[in-house]
Write a protein that holds these residues in place. Structure first.
Motif, mmCIF file in Angstrom:
data_model
loop_
_atom_site.group_PDB
_atom_site.id
_atom_site.type_symbol
_atom_site.label_atom_id
_atom_site.label_comp_id
_atom_site.label_asym_id
_atom_site.label_seq_id
_atom_site.Cartn_x
_atom_site.Cartn_y
_atom_site.Cartn_z
ATOM 1 N N ARG A 23 0.452 -1.175 0.261
ATOM 2 C CA ARG A 23 0.115 -0.277 -0.009
ATOM 3 C C ARG A 23 0.843 1.242 -0.030
ATOM 4 O O ARG A 23 0.795 2.365 -0.506
ATOM 5 C CB ARG A 23 -0.767 -0.553 1.107
ATOM 6 N N GLY A 24 2.398 1.271 0.796
ATOM 7 C CA GLY A 24 2.983 2.196 0.502
ATOM 8 C C GLY A 24 3.521 2.334 -0.426
ATOM 9 O O GLY A 24 2.990 3.925 -1.364
ATOM 10 N N ASP A 25 3.782 1.298 -1.395
ATOM 11 C CA ASP A 25 4.669 1.249 -2.356
ATOM 12 C C ASP A 25 3.594 2.478 -3.332
ATOM 13 O O ASP A 25 4.130 2.880 -4.116
ATOM 14 C CB ASP A 25 5.163 0.397 -3.314
ATOM 15 N N ALA A 26 2.673 1.665 -3.431
ATOM 16 C CA ALA A 26 1.329 2.313 -4.135
ATOM 17 C C ALA A 26 1.017 3.655 -4.024
ATOM 18 O O ALA A 26 1.292 4.227 -5.104
ATOM 19 C CB ALA A 26 0.376 1.340 -4.222
ATOM 20 N N VAL A 27 1.017 4.134 -2.646
ATOM 21 C CA VAL A 27 0.972 5.798 -2.609
ATOM 22 C C VAL A 27 1.397 5.989 -2.833
ATOM 23 O O VAL A 27 1.866 7.425 -3.780
ATOM 24 C CB VAL A 27 0.332 5.737 -0.879
ATOM 25 N N ILE A 28 3.298 5.633 -2.807
ATOM 26 C CA ILE A 28 4.402 6.156 -3.700
ATOM 27 C C ILE A 28 4.668 7.022 -4.995
ATOM 28 O O ILE A 28 4.654 7.647 -5.703
ATOM 29 C CB ILE A 28 5.649 5.994 -2.969
ATOM 30 N N ALA A 29 4.580 5.668 -5.604
ATOM 31 C CA ALA A 29 4.218 5.158 -7.389
ATOM 32 C C ALA A 29 3.320 6.665 -7.436
ATOM 33 O O ALA A 29 3.960 7.432 -8.544
ATOM 34 C CB ALA A 29 4.150 3.918 -7.197
ATOM 35 N N THR A 33 3.847 9.593 -10.207
ATOM 36 C CA THR A 33 3.543 10.123 -11.169
ATOM 37 C C THR A 33 2.485 10.939 -11.079
ATOM 38 O O THR A 33 2.410 11.519 -11.988
ATOM 39 C CB THR A 33 2.353 8.768 -11.443
ATOM 40 N N ASP A 34 2.518 11.837 -9.900
ATOM 41 C CA ASP A 34 1.299 12.918 -10.065
ATOM 42 C C ASP A 34 2.661 14.021 -10.369
ATOM 43 O O ASP A 34 2.183 14.847 -11.494
ATOM 44 C CB ASP A 34 -0.203 13.432 -9.226
ATOM 45 N N LEU A 35 3.557 13.651 -9.722
ATOM 46 C CA LEU A 35 4.708 14.796 -9.808
ATOM 47 C C LEU A 35 5.227 14.859 -11.255
ATOM 48 O O LEU A 35 5.225 15.975 -11.761
ATOM 49 C CB LEU A 35 5.578 14.911 -9.049
ATOM 50 N N LEU A 40 5.536 17.640 -16.583
ATOM 51 C CA LEU A 40 5.413 17.553 -18.138
ATOM 52 C C LEU A 40 4.889 18.335 -18.705
ATOM 53 O O LEU A 40 4.323 19.011 -20.144
ATOM 54 C CB LEU A 40 5.034 16.086 -18.138
ATOM 55 N N SER A 41 3.425 18.419 -18.356
ATOM 56 C CA SER A 41 2.820 19.533 -18.599
ATOM 57 C C SER A 41 2.591 20.723 -18.431
ATOM 58 O O SER A 41 2.554 21.854 -18.885
ATOM 59 C CB SER A 41 1.382 19.925 -17.199
#
Length: 69
Positions: A23-29, A33-35, A40-41
């Motif tokens: 779960r922690g890895d998923a949150v960090i990923a 990704t958001d960053l 890129l935007s």
């Protein structure tokens, strides 16, 4: 029988730890990704602005060249 229960509880505890780490890895990923999307935007916005400025300069140059024709 007590040994089997103890083993089951140990395996459940280990499974809970793994699930927590995942779960922690998923949150960090997700945050990474958001960053990356934000970066890129911003780069795309900057490039669009530069492209618009380049088009203006090219149009201005073409107008100058037409005057000298």
């Amino acid at each position: 029988m007590a040994d089997i229960k103890q083993q089951i509880f140990q395996e459940l505890s280990a499974l809970e730890e793994v699930a927590s780490k995942l779960r922690g890895d998923a949150v960090i990923a997700g945050r990474q990704t958001d960053l990356e999307v934000a970066i890129l935007s911003k780069q795309v916005k900057t490039l669009r602005g530069q492209n618009a400025r380049a088009v203006q300069l090219i149009d201005k140059s073409m107008d100058i060249l037409k005057k000298y024709k």
